[in-house]
Design an enzyme around this catalytic site. Structure first.
Site, PDB file in Angstrom:
ATOM      1  N   TYR A 146       0.812  -1.214   0.000  1.00 48.63           N
ATOM      2  CA  TYR A 146       0.000   0.000   0.000  1.00 48.63           C
ATOM      3  C   TYR A 146       0.848   1.267   0.000  1.00 48.63           C
ATOM      4  O   TYR A 146       0.410   2.311  -0.463  1.00 48.63           O
ATOM      5  CB  TYR A 146      -0.895   0.040   1.244  1.00 48.63           C
ATOM      6  CG  TYR A 146      -2.164  -0.749   1.119  1.00 48.63           C
ATOM      7  CD1 TYR A 146      -2.138  -2.115   0.850  1.00 48.63           C
ATOM      8  CD2 TYR A 146      -3.400  -0.141   1.290  1.00 48.63           C
ATOM      9  CE1 TYR A 146      -3.312  -2.837   0.755  1.00 48.63           C
ATOM     10  CE2 TYR A 146      -4.570  -0.855   1.194  1.00 48.63           C
ATOM     11  CZ  TYR A 146      -4.519  -2.206   0.931  1.00 48.63           C
ATOM     12  OH  TYR A 146      -5.678  -2.913   0.841  1.00 48.63           O
ATOM     13  N   LYS A 195       3.508 -15.404   3.083  1.00 52.31           N
ATOM     14  CA  LYS A 195       3.717 -16.183   1.857  1.00 52.31           C
ATOM     15  C   LYS A 195       5.217 -16.465   1.783  1.00 52.31           C
ATOM     16  O   LYS A 195       5.914 -16.077   0.830  1.00 52.31           O
ATOM     17  CB  LYS A 195       3.198 -15.390   0.645  1.00 52.31           C
ATOM     18  CG  LYS A 195       3.153 -16.164  -0.663  1.00 52.31           C
ATOM     19  CD  LYS A 195       2.092 -17.256  -0.691  1.00 52.31           C
ATOM     20  CE  LYS A 195       2.222 -18.080  -1.965  1.00 52.31           C
ATOM     21  NZ  LYS A 195       1.372 -19.285  -1.961  1.00 52.31           N
ATOM     22  N   ASP A 227      -2.616 -18.448   1.343  1.00 53.02           N
ATOM     23  CA  ASP A 227      -3.616 -19.182   0.553  1.00 53.02           C
ATOM     24  C   ASP A 227      -4.289 -20.247   1.413  1.00 53.02           C
ATOM     25  O   ASP A 227      -5.506 -20.436   1.364  1.00 53.02           O
ATOM     26  CB  ASP A 227      -2.999 -19.773  -0.728  1.00 53.02           C
ATOM     27  CG  ASP A 227      -1.664 -20.452  -0.508  1.00 53.02           C
ATOM     28  OD1 ASP A 227      -1.118 -20.387   0.620  1.00 53.02           O
ATOM     29  OD2 ASP A 227      -1.148 -21.072  -1.469  1.00 53.02           O
ATOM     30  N   ASP A 251      -6.122  -7.091   4.487  1.00 48.94           N
ATOM     31  CA  ASP A 251      -7.272  -6.483   3.813  1.00 48.94           C
ATOM     32  C   ASP A 251      -8.178  -7.585   3.270  1.00 48.94           C
ATOM     33  O   ASP A 251      -9.389  -7.588   3.482  1.00 48.94           O
ATOM     34  CB  ASP A 251      -6.775  -5.583   2.678  1.00 48.94           C
ATOM     35  CG  ASP A 251      -7.928  -4.954   1.911  1.00 48.94           C
ATOM     36  OD1 ASP A 251      -8.905  -4.544   2.559  1.00 48.94           O
ATOM     37  OD2 ASP A 251      -7.843  -4.889   0.664  1.00 48.94           O
ATOM     38  N   ASP A 255     -12.013  -9.182   4.983  1.00 49.06           N
ATOM     39  CA  ASP A 255     -13.312  -9.207   4.288  1.00 49.06           C
ATOM     40  C   ASP A 255     -13.890 -10.620   4.333  1.00 49.06           C
ATOM     41  O   ASP A 255     -15.091 -10.814   4.543  1.00 49.06           O
ATOM     42  CB  ASP A 255     -13.163  -8.792   2.810  1.00 49.06           C
ATOM     43  CG  ASP A 255     -13.463  -7.315   2.601  1.00 49.06           C
ATOM     44  OD1 ASP A 255     -13.267  -6.538   3.560  1.00 49.06           O
ATOM     45  OD2 ASP A 255     -13.882  -6.939   1.487  1.00 49.06           O
TER      46      ASP A 255
END
Ligand code: IPM
Ligand code: MG
Length: 370
Positions: A146, A195, A227, A251, A255
């Site tokens: 970001y 990751k 994942d 982020d 959600d």
């Protein structure tokens, strides 16, 4: 206690949900003897309309001088050319990133909890839900993709875009400490999500998180690839206590976690720096399609206001009173349309706010007579 709150109603449903949160705060203040004063600033599309930028320096300065900030939501339809046919750093969402960075709000806490009453709104099968779940996502908020350098340029006749993902040890350590502190007060488990099978930044993340873990022998640390985590959230959400992760993964995962609580309209959040100061906002967006229709769910914002009382003002009792009022209103069967179920009573945004305010109990356990 007197608390100076800066409010940022923002765009879309922002103003109506912030209004309800202030209503509930005022009632909590009345019952428990506190005064909350509000100063409103513009951010997002409304600030673009008024000043040509999504956040002015003056607005940022006003926020800095407050005890805490309560935010609704910013942004609109990408079809709105006034807000979106401009450079990326002038769009509504850039205001949100600027205030996070400007106030150094590196720690974003998003609790995802399944209310028993909303189990039917949860899209998962009953056998997966089991006894429900209660987790906190601790998302790093001022680093990573970001805030890295980015550019788009032409290379060999083709456009090429670059975003950079950078994390320093210091940035990882401070968010890890927050996650372990919270876990130590909960079920003592941190799942650090990365990751590391591909990214250097994730390998450093893992190393620093392991160093921090040594300071918390009572907390169990596990690592999980992002994942796999996305899959585990819908396969066995009950396994999580505190999920610690970097900005972009947080982020996305937050959600996902919000949706399994039944509705994204239920998920509160707190963004904090090293001090007691914080910015509190629902995790959902501005939902321009339903703005002004009195149908938005104000609960995420009301629960964010409760987090403000707990984390910025140390008013734990008052925060619990708001959370208990939300619980009670759900138990009595009141629902906004996003969480509506058969046999329940559907109410609008303002009525939901009234109901929660009315259900705030006095320290003696009574409802306050108005
Ligand atoms: C959030 C939002 C923001 C983010 C957007 C609006 C920039 O999705 O708070 O989760 O990605 O952080
Ligand atoms: Mg998001």
């Amino acid at each position: 206690m007197e608390c100076k709150i800066v409010t940022i109603p923002g765009d879309g449903i922002g103003p109506e949900i912030v209004r309800e949160a202030c209503k509930v705060l005022d009632q909590a203040g009345r019952v428990y003897g506190h005064t909350f004063s509000y100063q409103e600033i513009l951010m997002g599309g409304c600030s673009i309309d008024a000043h040509g930028v999504p956040l002015t320096q003056e607005a940022l300065q006003t926020a800095k001088e407050a005890d805490a900030v309560l935010l609704g939501a910013v942004g609109g339809n990408v079809g709105n050319s006034r807000w979106y046919d401009v450079a990326p750093d002038l769009r509504p969402e850039a205001g949100l990133l600027a205030i996070r960075k400007g106030l150094n709000l590196f720690a974003n806490m998003r609790p995802a909890y399944l209310y028993r009453e909303l189990a039917d709104a949860c899209p998962l099968k009953k056998e997966i839900i089991g006894d429900g779940f209660d987790m906190v996502i601790m998302r790093e908020l001022t680093g990573g993709l970001y805030f890295g350098e980015r550019r788009t340029r032409e290379v060999d006749g083709q456009l090429q875009a670059v975003d950079t993902l950078t994390y320093s040890e210091h940035e990882i350590r401070r968010i890890a400490v927050k996650a372990f502190d919270i876990a130590a007060k909960r079920r003592c488990k941190v799942t650090s999500v990365d990751k590391a099978n591909v990214l250097d930044s994730s390998r450093l993340w893992r190393k620093v998180v392991e160093q921090v873990a040594e300071e918390y022998p009572q907390v169990t640390l596990e690592h999980m690839l992002v994942d796999n985590c996305a899959m585990q959230l819908v396969m066995n959400p009950g396994q999580f206590d505190v999920i610690l992760t970097e900005n972009m993964f947080g982020d996305i995962l937050s959600d996902e976690a919000s949706m399994i609580t039944g509705s994204i309209g239920m998920l509160s959040s707190a963004s904090m720096n090293e001090t007691k100061f914080g910015l509190y906002e629902p995790s959902h967006g501005s939902a321009p399609d339903i703005a002004g229709k009195d149908v938005a769910n104000p609960i995420a914002t009301i629960l964010s206001a409760a987090m403000m009382l707990r984390y910025s003002f140390d008013l734990d009792r008052e925060a619990e009173a708001i959370e208990a009022a939300v619980q009670q209103v759900l138990t009595e069967g009141y629902r906004t349309v996003d969480i509506m179920a058969e046999g329940c009573i559907q109410v609008g945004t303002a009525r939901m706010g009234d109901l929660i305010a009315e259900h705030i109990k006095t320290p003696g356990g009574e409802y306050d007579e108005k």
